[in-house]
Design a protein around this motif. Structure first.
Motif, PDB file in Angstrom:
ATOM      1  N   MET A 271       0.844  -1.206   0.000  1.00 57.46           N
ATOM      2  CA  MET A 271       0.000   0.000   0.000  1.00 57.46           C
ATOM      3  C   MET A 271       0.877   1.252   0.000  1.00 57.46           C
ATOM      4  O   MET A 271       1.827   1.326   0.770  1.00 57.46           O
ATOM      5  CB  MET A 271      -0.868   0.058   1.270  1.00 57.46           C
ATOM      6  N   LYS A 272       0.531   2.215  -0.828  1.00 54.99           N
ATOM      7  CA  LYS A 272       1.316   3.444  -0.867  1.00 54.99           C
ATOM      8  C   LYS A 272       0.957   4.340   0.318  1.00 54.99           C
ATOM      9  O   LYS A 272      -0.190   4.375   0.761  1.00 54.99           O
ATOM     10  CB  LYS A 272       1.042   4.184  -2.180  1.00 54.99           C
ATOM     11  N   ALA A 273       1.933   5.088   0.780  1.00 56.04           N
ATOM     12  CA  ALA A 273       1.678   6.060   1.852  1.00 56.04           C
ATOM     13  C   ALA A 273       0.837   7.208   1.287  1.00 56.04           C
ATOM     14  O   ALA A 273       1.097   7.688   0.177  1.00 56.04           O
ATOM     15  CB  ALA A 273       3.002   6.601   2.389  1.00 56.04           C
ATOM     16  N   ARG A 274      -0.153   7.635   2.030  1.00 54.80           N
ATOM     17  CA  ARG A 274      -1.049   8.706   1.601  1.00 54.80           C
ATOM     18  C   ARG A 274      -0.465  10.040   2.066  1.00 54.80           C
ATOM     19  O   ARG A 274      -0.214  10.239   3.250  1.00 54.80           O
ATOM     20  CB  ARG A 274      -2.448   8.492   2.192  1.00 54.80           C
ATOM     21  N   VAL A 275      -0.299  10.967   1.094  1.00 55.61           N
ATOM     22  CA  VAL A 275       0.389  12.237   1.376  1.00 55.61           C
ATOM     23  C   VAL A 275      -0.524  13.431   1.132  1.00 55.61           C
ATOM     24  O   VAL A 275      -1.104  13.559   0.054  1.00 55.61           O
ATOM     25  CB  VAL A 275       1.645  12.374   0.487  1.00 55.61           C
ATOM     26  N   ALA A 276      -0.654  14.286   2.140  1.00 53.62           N
ATOM     27  CA  ALA A 276      -1.347  15.578   1.976  1.00 53.62           C
ATOM     28  C   ALA A 276      -0.286  16.670   2.033  1.00 53.62           C
ATOM     29  O   ALA A 276       0.696  16.563   2.779  1.00 53.62           O
ATOM     30  CB  ALA A 276      -2.381  15.784   3.074  1.00 53.62           C
ATOM     31  N   ILE A 277      -0.470  17.705   1.205  1.00 54.07           N
ATOM     32  CA  ILE A 277       0.514  18.788   1.105  1.00 54.07           C
ATOM     33  C   ILE A 277      -0.174  20.109   1.374  1.00 54.07           C
ATOM     34  O   ILE A 277      -1.245  20.378   0.810  1.00 54.07           O
ATOM     35  CB  ILE A 277       1.170  18.812  -0.299  1.00 54.07           C
ATOM     36  N   LEU A 278       0.420  20.939   2.248  1.00 54.06           N
ATOM     37  CA  LEU A 278      -0.117  22.263   2.549  1.00 54.06           C
ATOM     38  C   LEU A 278       0.746  23.315   1.883  1.00 54.06           C
ATOM     39  O   LEU A 278       1.968  23.310   2.011  1.00 54.06           O
ATOM     40  CB  LEU A 278      -0.145  22.508   4.068  1.00 54.06           C
ATOM     41  N   ILE A 279       0.094  24.232   1.171  1.00 54.60           N
ATOM     42  CA  ILE A 279       0.798  25.301   0.466  1.00 54.60           C
ATOM     43  C   ILE A 279       0.183  26.656   0.811  1.00 54.60           C
ATOM     44  O   ILE A 279      -0.924  26.723   1.375  1.00 54.60           O
ATOM     45  CB  ILE A 279       0.742  25.091  -1.070  1.00 54.60           C
ATOM     46  N   SER A 280       0.870  27.733   0.418  1.00 49.79           N
ATOM     47  CA  SER A 280       0.301  29.074   0.596  1.00 49.79           C
ATOM     48  C   SER A 280       0.363  29.900  -0.681  1.00 49.79           C
ATOM     49  O   SER A 280      -0.223  30.970  -0.758  1.00 49.79           O
ATOM     50  CB  SER A 280       1.029  29.858   1.696  1.00 49.79           C
ATOM     51  N   GLY A 281       1.125  29.400  -1.666  1.00 50.99           N
ATOM     52  CA  GLY A 281       1.325  30.230  -2.869  1.00 50.99           C
ATOM     53  C   GLY A 281       1.445  29.410  -4.131  1.00 50.99           C
ATOM     54  O   GLY A 281       0.608  28.580  -4.427  1.00 50.99           O
ATOM     55  N   GLY A 282       2.552  29.625  -4.859  1.00 55.11           N
ATOM     56  CA  GLY A 282       2.751  28.998  -6.168  1.00 55.11           C
ATOM     57  C   GLY A 282       2.905  27.497  -6.107  1.00 55.11           C
ATOM     58  O   GLY A 282       2.564  26.776  -7.044  1.00 55.11           O
ATOM     59  N   GLY A 283       3.425  26.999  -4.968  1.00 53.80           N
ATOM     60  CA  GLY A 283       3.514  25.554  -4.791  1.00 53.80           C
ATOM     61  C   GLY A 283       4.526  24.868  -5.685  1.00 53.80           C
ATOM     62  O   GLY A 283       4.308  23.739  -6.130  1.00 53.80           O
ATOM     63  N   SER A 284       5.669  25.506  -5.948  1.00 55.19           N
ATOM     64  CA  SER A 284       6.658  24.848  -6.825  1.00 55.19           C
ATOM     65  C   SER A 284       7.199  23.575  -6.192  1.00 55.19           C
ATOM     66  O   SER A 284       7.444  22.583  -6.883  1.00 55.19           O
ATOM     67  CB  SER A 284       7.795  25.817  -7.162  1.00 55.19           C
ATOM     68  N   ASN A 285       7.361  23.568  -4.847  1.00 54.60           N
ATOM     69  CA  ASN A 285       7.802  22.331  -4.185  1.00 54.60           C
ATOM     70  C   ASN A 285       6.712  21.269  -4.266  1.00 54.60           C
ATOM     71  O   ASN A 285       7.000  20.091  -4.500  1.00 54.60           O
ATOM     72  CB  ASN A 285       8.157  22.614  -2.728  1.00 54.60           C
ATOM     73  N   MET A 286       5.463  21.690  -4.077  1.00 55.16           N
ATOM     74  CA  MET A 286       4.341  20.757  -4.174  1.00 55.16           C
ATOM     75  C   MET A 286       4.314  20.109  -5.547  1.00 55.16           C
ATOM     76  O   MET A 286       4.166  18.897  -5.687  1.00 55.16           O
ATOM     77  CB  MET A 286       3.039  21.520  -3.908  1.00 55.16           C
ATOM     78  N   LEU A 287       4.524  20.931  -6.587  1.00 54.54           N
ATOM     79  CA  LEU A 287       4.496  20.420  -7.956  1.00 54.54           C
ATOM     80  C   LEU A 287       5.608  19.396  -8.171  1.00 54.54           C
ATOM     81  O   LEU A 287       5.394  18.334  -8.774  1.00 54.54           O
ATOM     82  CB  LEU A 287       4.654  21.592  -8.925  1.00 54.54           C
ATOM     83  N   ALA A 288       6.791  19.676  -7.661  1.00 48.28           N
ATOM     84  CA  ALA A 288       7.915  18.732  -7.800  1.00 48.28           C
ATOM     85  C   ALA A 288       7.564  17.407  -7.116  1.00 48.28           C
ATOM     86  O   ALA A 288       7.845  16.323  -7.635  1.00 48.28           O
ATOM     87  CB  ALA A 288       9.186  19.338  -7.204  1.00 48.28           C
ATOM     88  N   LEU A 289       6.917  17.494  -5.969  1.00 47.21           N
ATOM     89  CA  LEU A 289       6.519  16.286  -5.236  1.00 47.21           C
ATOM     90  C   LEU A 289       5.446  15.510  -5.992  1.00 47.21           C
ATOM     91  O   LEU A 289       5.530  14.289  -6.133  1.00 47.21           O
ATOM     92  CB  LEU A 289       6.006  16.668  -3.846  1.00 47.21           C
ATOM     93  N   LEU A 290       4.433  16.220  -6.524  1.00 48.08           N
ATOM     94  CA  LEU A 290       3.365  15.539  -7.262  1.00 48.08           C
ATOM     95  C   LEU A 290       3.917  14.854  -8.511  1.00 48.08           C
ATOM     96  O   LEU A 290       3.566  13.718  -8.820  1.00 48.08           O
ATOM     97  CB  LEU A 290       2.270  16.530  -7.670  1.00 48.08           C
ATOM     98  N   ARG A 291       4.786  15.554  -9.216  1.00 47.87           N
ATOM     99  CA  ARG A 291       5.344  14.989 -10.446  1.00 47.87           C
ATOM    100  C   ARG A 291       6.137  13.724 -10.129  1.00 47.87           C
ATOM    101  O   ARG A 291       6.045  12.724 -10.841  1.00 47.87           O
ATOM    102  CB  ARG A 291       6.219  16.021 -11.167  1.00 47.87           C
TER     103      ARG A 291
END
Ligand code: GRF
Length: 195
Positions: A1-21
């Motif tokens: 089973m994959k670990a379920r990940v939630a991400i909190l952002i406040s703006g452009g989310g460039s780190n979030m995007l790198a993680l999602l990709r």
């Protein structure tokens, strides 16, 4: 089973995007279940939605810290995350909120902690005449920017650097470091990564 990940952002989310990709790779041990923001105008929300990830926006404006966090917990708990990632999230969370995710909430901070916790990290490094700067990923504890370090990446400070040019150089490393740390952390391995 994959670990379920939630991400909190406040703006452009460039780190979030790198993680999602990175989590789009089939071999990744984790999967995104939510991207949430304290700012309904955060442009990162549309980027997450475009990748098919559920999003939520809970404005902190005009709210007490407790009321904001209570409202923010709704979509987070509904997503049943195993791991909570702060990625360009600019609100200080209460010890009560942090305690609910103790040991499984990470943050990326744009300095080589323990140097320069808080804000304006790149200008402070320049003012100090540091030869190096960088970013740190740490477990979130009730003390701001202070938890156990899970990764660091270093960059040189170059002649003529401004806070903006240094921030841009560090951001490139942030986008390498956070996905690498999540891949390892999601397997239960907390050995720090140094890039
Ligand atoms: C980055 O410098 C990150 O280190 C800090 O917020 C900035 C913007 O992050 N936490 P992002 O582009 O929103 O991921």
């Amino acid at each position: 089973m994959k670990a379920r990940v939630a991400i909190l952002i406040s703006g452009g989310g460039s780190n979030m995007l790198a993680l999602l990709r990175d989590m789009q790779q089939a071999d990744h041990p984790a999967m995104p279940v939510l991207v949430a923001s304290n700012d309904p105008q955060a442009t990162g929300l549309a980027k997450a939605a475009a990748l098919g990830v559920a999003t939520a926006a809970v404005s902190h404006r005009g709210q007490t810290r407790d009321a904001f966090e209570t409202a923010l917990l709704d979509p987070i708990l509904a997503a049943r995350p195993d791991i909570l990632l702060l990625a360009g999230f600019m609100r200080v969370l209460t010890p009560a909120f942090v305690g609910r995710f103790a040991g499984r909430m990470l943050n990326i901070h744009p300095s080589l902690l323990p140097k320069y916790p808080g804000l304006h990290t790149h200008q402070r490094a320049l003012d100090a005449g540091d030869a190096e700067a960088g970013c740190t990923i740490h477990k979130v504890t009730p003390v701001l920017d202070d938890g156990p370090i899970l990764g660091q990446a270093r960059v040189p400070v170059l002649a003529g650097d401004t806070a903006d040019t240094l921030a841009a150089r560090v951001l490139v490393q942030e986008h390498r470091l956070y996905p690498a740390v999540l891949r390892r952390f999601a397997t239960g391995d907390q050995t720090p990564i140094f890039l």
